[in-house]
Scaffold this motif. Structure first.
Motif, short mmCIF file in Angstrom:
data_model
loop_
_atom_site.label_atom_id
_atom_site.label_comp_id
_atom_site.label_asym_id
_atom_site.label_seq_id
_atom_site.Cartn_x
_atom_site.Cartn_y
_atom_site.Cartn_z
N GLU A 157 0.82 -1.21 0.00
CA GLU A 157 0.00 0.00 0.00
C GLU A 157 0.85 1.26 0.00
OE1 GLU A 157 -3.73 2.15 0.13
OE2 GLU A 157 -3.01 0.21 -0.61
N VAL A 158 1.97 1.25 0.72
CA VAL A 158 2.85 2.42 0.74
C VAL A 158 3.44 2.67 -0.65
CG1 VAL A 158 5.04 3.32 1.63
CG2 VAL A 158 3.36 2.34 3.19
N VAL A 159 3.86 1.60 -1.33
CA VAL A 159 4.38 1.75 -2.70
C VAL A 159 3.27 2.27 -3.62
CG1 VAL A 159 5.24 0.50 -4.71
CG2 VAL A 159 6.18 0.01 -2.46
N ALA A 160 2.07 1.70 -3.48
CA ALA A 160 0.96 2.11 -4.34
C ALA A 160 0.62 3.59 -4.14
CB ALA A 160 -0.27 1.25 -4.06
N GLN A 161 0.57 4.03 -2.91
CA GLN A 161 0.25 5.44 -2.63
C GLN A 161 1.34 6.36 -3.17
OE1 GLN A 161 -2.49 6.75 -1.52
NE2 GLN A 161 -3.56 4.87 -0.93
N ARG A 162 2.59 5.92 -3.10
CA ARG A 162 3.67 6.74 -3.63
C ARG A 162 3.56 6.82 -5.15
NH1 ARG A 162 8.48 7.50 -0.03
NH2 ARG A 162 10.03 8.69 -1.20
N ALA A 200 -3.47 -0.25 10.21
CA ALA A 200 -2.27 -0.24 11.04
C ALA A 200 -1.04 -0.68 10.24
CB ALA A 200 -2.46 -1.16 12.25
N SER A 201 -1.21 -1.64 9.35
CA SER A 201 -0.08 -2.09 8.52
C SER A 201 0.44 -0.95 7.66
CB SER A 201 -0.52 -3.26 7.64
OG SER A 201 -0.91 -4.36 8.42
N TYR A 202 -0.48 -0.22 7.05
CA TYR A 202 -0.07 0.93 6.24
C TYR A 202 0.60 1.99 7.11
CZ TYR A 202 -0.47 5.29 3.61
OH TYR A 202 -0.20 6.48 3.01
N ALA A 203 0.03 2.25 8.28
CA ALA A 203 0.57 3.28 9.15
C ALA A 203 2.00 2.95 9.57
CB ALA A 203 -0.31 3.44 10.39
N VAL A 204 2.27 1.68 9.88
CA VAL A 204 3.61 1.29 10.33
C VAL A 204 4.64 1.49 9.22
CG1 VAL A 204 5.03 -0.69 10.98
CG2 VAL A 204 2.85 -0.30 12.11
N VAL A 205 4.36 0.95 8.04
CA VAL A 205 5.33 1.04 6.95
C VAL A 205 5.50 2.49 6.51
CG1 VAL A 205 5.93 0.25 4.64
CG2 VAL A 205 4.81 -1.30 6.23
N GLN A 206 4.43 3.25 6.54
CA GLN A 206 4.52 4.67 6.18
C GLN A 206 5.37 5.42 7.19
OE1 GLN A 206 3.79 6.12 3.52
NE2 GLN A 206 3.75 8.31 3.99
N LYS A 207 5.24 5.09 8.48
CA LYS A 207 6.08 5.73 9.49
C LYS A 207 7.55 5.42 9.26
CE LYS A 207 2.62 5.61 13.24
NZ LYS A 207 2.57 7.03 13.59
N LEU A 208 7.84 4.22 8.79
CA LEU A 208 9.22 3.80 8.62
C LEU A 208 9.83 4.29 7.31
CD1 LEU A 208 8.96 0.12 9.92
CD2 LEU A 208 9.83 2.12 11.14
N LEU A 209 9.05 4.27 6.23
CA LEU A 209 9.60 4.57 4.91
C LEU A 209 9.09 5.87 4.30
CD1 LEU A 209 9.47 1.04 3.20
CD2 LEU A 209 11.24 2.01 4.68
N GLY A 210 8.03 6.41 4.84
CA GLY A 210 7.39 7.56 4.21
C GLY A 210 8.26 8.78 4.11
N GLY A 211 9.20 8.96 5.02
CA GLY A 211 10.04 10.15 5.01
C GLY A 211 11.29 10.02 4.17
#
Length: 687
Positions: free
Chosen positions: A333-338, A384-395
């Protein structure tokens, strides 16, 4: 099959309880209707939904039998005057009969916009009495992308089915052409084929009120198809007949998004996908999916870029590569949103859920198949899964982001060089992922995020020795310069076997510092450190190999230093006489052989040739003088004649042209013996 949340995260439909018109009468008659206990009514039902091959509507019938089991109390008695069933919101020609007589029917709204209550009224049903009601209605389809998820068209249908009844007294049947596939929000259905139709039957209650499900049927042969080519990748789009808007949307998003996804993941398109299919099932089941067995992804009719990119990303990020549903879904999901952002589309990403919610669990425990957890728990897990990975990689910037994602997808260890899969390759679990996030992404505080959202108590305890082990590893890795620490240590760190890692560090006993000295010696010498020595250090994985390093590395540093001295002597500036001597003695040749031997890892030969080169370099001046003397002695008459006409250097050159044999290289006394051999007259000419 990889299941992913449906777009817009709509709440799944639920079974509306039956509406009961109830009252009481007698000496104690109250002003309003009295509440009726659940056990005050028995219920039994049999519902049947039929879709014929050439129809574009579903015909439904239901038979319900209710019985009043609420006993009278003195002069007070309880009765029922109405009863309801749930029908699709667009249901038409809704009828109810009882005992051969038609009953008045009205339709009322429910909490679900796709369903309504059909309420039938009748004379008061007293204690001990039963009533059987026969229902019928027609379910037409709604246009695609309507708020009501009911669809019935040429080759496809999605609609709600229900039956209210006590346990063991409820049956729901769905009859479809045998050419159609069948999906449902409940796995309680069994199937039975008869001729050209298949009957799907459920007899086990899905909840306390009876059976409720949304079913989806599809004839794979009845679909519009379009082929789309993206940089050599050909995909087939299958849409509902006539839904060109969906086809155009998906084709455009593929053209823009697939190259971006390749860039973000850092890996070329892996294949494993032939078809993208439009269906209502994801919308009603609560998830879209990637089916590796059929090489297809199934997405809803909604024009949702994030869902399309999410399912495409699962071609890379899937359980074959990533261990843990939270990790696979969160990273995807983080890759998709990016990718959505990079392509200029819009999306509605998950909001961070409440970690203290009743349904909240450590994400490593969120591994049940969709449908095994209730809707709220599923929604929490995805969010929660999206929130965790986004916290780690989003920045992270794109380069660092891709470095982590690519390494995780490839199964790399954080303790190996980026891109390497020769050693310690494996599926990425939360441990490997944490290491990659901290090492490749240089993200601080990652372990705290996992403590809060992902890990249970036992897994949190595994973090305790990790910090000290990583500090010790980093210190050793600094000491051994550009080389990687020995394989045995890298393996222990990759596997989180920190006790083993401590034992390996003790066994190495200064080898890292020795490895650093080898590299320092090579740098000072202007040569490459022996590759075989590096391989021996980096590949060491047992006690014998560690012990061998204790002798090998200091020896390699010593020999490298000697080779460096030989190379410097060979490269030093020389006057003509010394240059001649170095040539005669083979200084450069010996130094070159020393360099080659070192590169080949032959330390003994390198040391021998380096020593020879250094020794001969010290004799070069004397050897050069001896050569000149010998040349002059061999051709004294010629020299006497020529010296009156030419410079001494020319005299020597001419004498060499006469074929004078030079003395052998390496003779320590060559200068003295060469000079003494000259005739007195020739020596005088030289002087």
């Amino acid at each position: 099959m990889i299941l992913s949340p449906a777009p817009r995260r709509r709440a799944a439909p639920h079974l509306p309880p039956a509406l009961l018109g109830a009252g009481l009468a007698g000496a104690l008659l109250l002003a309003g209707p009295a509440a009726v206990a659940d056990e005050g009514l028995t219920e039994e039902s049999h519902s049947r939904y039929v879709l014929r091959a050439k129809d574009t509507e579903v015909r439904a019938t239901a038979t319900t039998t209710i019985g009043n089991v609420t006993p009278d109390r003195g002069l007070t008695y309880y009765y029922f005057t109405s009863y309801s069933i749930a029908v699709p919101a667009g249901a038409e020609d809704v009828r109810a009969t009882s005992g051969g007589a038609a009953l008045p029917v009205r339709l009322e709204a429910t909490e679900d916009p796709s369903t309504r209550y059909a309420v039938a009224t009748f004379a008061p049903l007293r204690y001990g009495q039963t009533r059987t009601i026969e229902w019928s209605f027609v379910v037409p389809g709604e246009p695609v992308r309507s708020a009501d998820y009911t669809r019935v068209g040429d080759g496809f249908a999605t609609f709600a089915v229900s039956g209210v009844g006590d346990v063991g007294r409820t049956t729901v049947e769905v009859v479809l052409p045998a050419s159609m596939t069948f999906d449902a929000t409940s796995d309680a259905f069994t199937s039975e084929r008869s001729g050209k139709t298949v009957t799907y039957r459920a007899t086990e209650n899905t909840d306390s009120d009876g059976i409720w499900a949304v079913v989806s049927a599809r004839d794979p042969k009845k679909a519009d198809e379009k082929s789309v080519d993206v940089d050599g990748t050909s995909l087939t789009l299958q849409s509902f007949p006539g839904d060109t808007r969906w086809t155009g949307f998906v084709a455009k998003r593929l053209q823009k998004g697939l190259p971006v996804l390749e860039d973000l993941v850092g890996q070329p398109w892996p294949g494993g996908l032939d078809t993208i299919r439009e269906d209502v099932s994801p919308k009603v089941l609560g998830y879209a999916w990637f089916d590796a067995d059929k090489d297809e992804i199934v997405i809803p009719e909604d024009l949702d870029t994030a869902t399309l990119y999410h399912e495409l990303t699962h071609a890379w990020l899937n359980p074959d590569r990533l261990t843990g549903r939270w990790l696979s879904e969160g990273m995807t999901e983080v890759v998709a949103q990016r990718a959505v952002d990079r392509t200029g589309a819009t999306s509605d990403p998950w909001s961070t859920p409440d970690r203290g919610a009743d349904v909240a669990v450590p994400l490593t425990a969120w591994d049940a198949h969709p449908g095994e957890l209730d809707e709220d728990a599923e929604q929490y897990g995805y969010a929660a899964s999206y929130a965790v990975v986004q916290k780690l990689l989003g920045g992270l910037d794109d380069d660092a982001f891709t470095a982590v994602v690519s390494a995780a997808q490839s199964g790399e260890s954080a303790y190996e060089r980026p891109g390497s899969r020769e050693e310690n390759w494996g599926r990425t679990d939360w441990r490997r992922f944490l290491d990659l996030v901290e090492d490749r992404g240089e993200v601080s505080g990652a372990s705290k995020v996992l403590r809060t959202w992902v890990l249970d108590a036992e897994q949190k305890a595994a973090l305790e020795p990790r910090a000290a082990a990583r500090d010790a590893y980093a210190e050793l890795d600094d000491a051994d310069g550009a080389w990687s620490p020995p394989l045995g240590l890298r393996t222990a760190m990759t596997d989180w076997e920190f006790g083993t890692a401590k034992d390996v560090r003790a066994a190495l006993d200064g080898a890292a510092q020795d490895a650093g000295e080898v590299q320092a010696a090579a740098a000072a010498a202007g040569v490459e450190a022996p590759e075989s020595v590096r391989a021996a250090y980096e590949g060491a994985s047992d006690a014998d190999a560690y012990a061998e390093l204790a002798a090998l590395l200091p020896r390699a540093a010593e020999v490298t230093t000697r080779v460096g001295a030989a190379v410097r002597a060979s490269d030093a500036d020389r006057d003509p006489l010394t240059e001649l001597g170095a040539l005669v003695l083979g200084v450069d040749r010996a130094a070159g052989r020393a360099r080659d031997d070192l590169a080949a890892g032959d330390l003994d030969a390198a040391a021998e040739h380096a020593g020879a080169a250094s020794d001969r370099a010290g004799l070069s001046t004397a050897a050069g003088a001896g050569v000149v003397v010998l040349v002059l002695a061999a051709g004294a008459g010629v020299v006497a004649l020529v010296v009156r006409r030419r410079r001494r250097s020319v005299v020597v050159e001419d004498a060499l042209e006469e074929g004078v044999v030079l003395p052998a290289a390496g003779d320590a006394e060559v200068g003295r013996r060469g000079a003494d051999a000259l005739e007195p007259g020739a020596r005088e000419h030289l002087l």
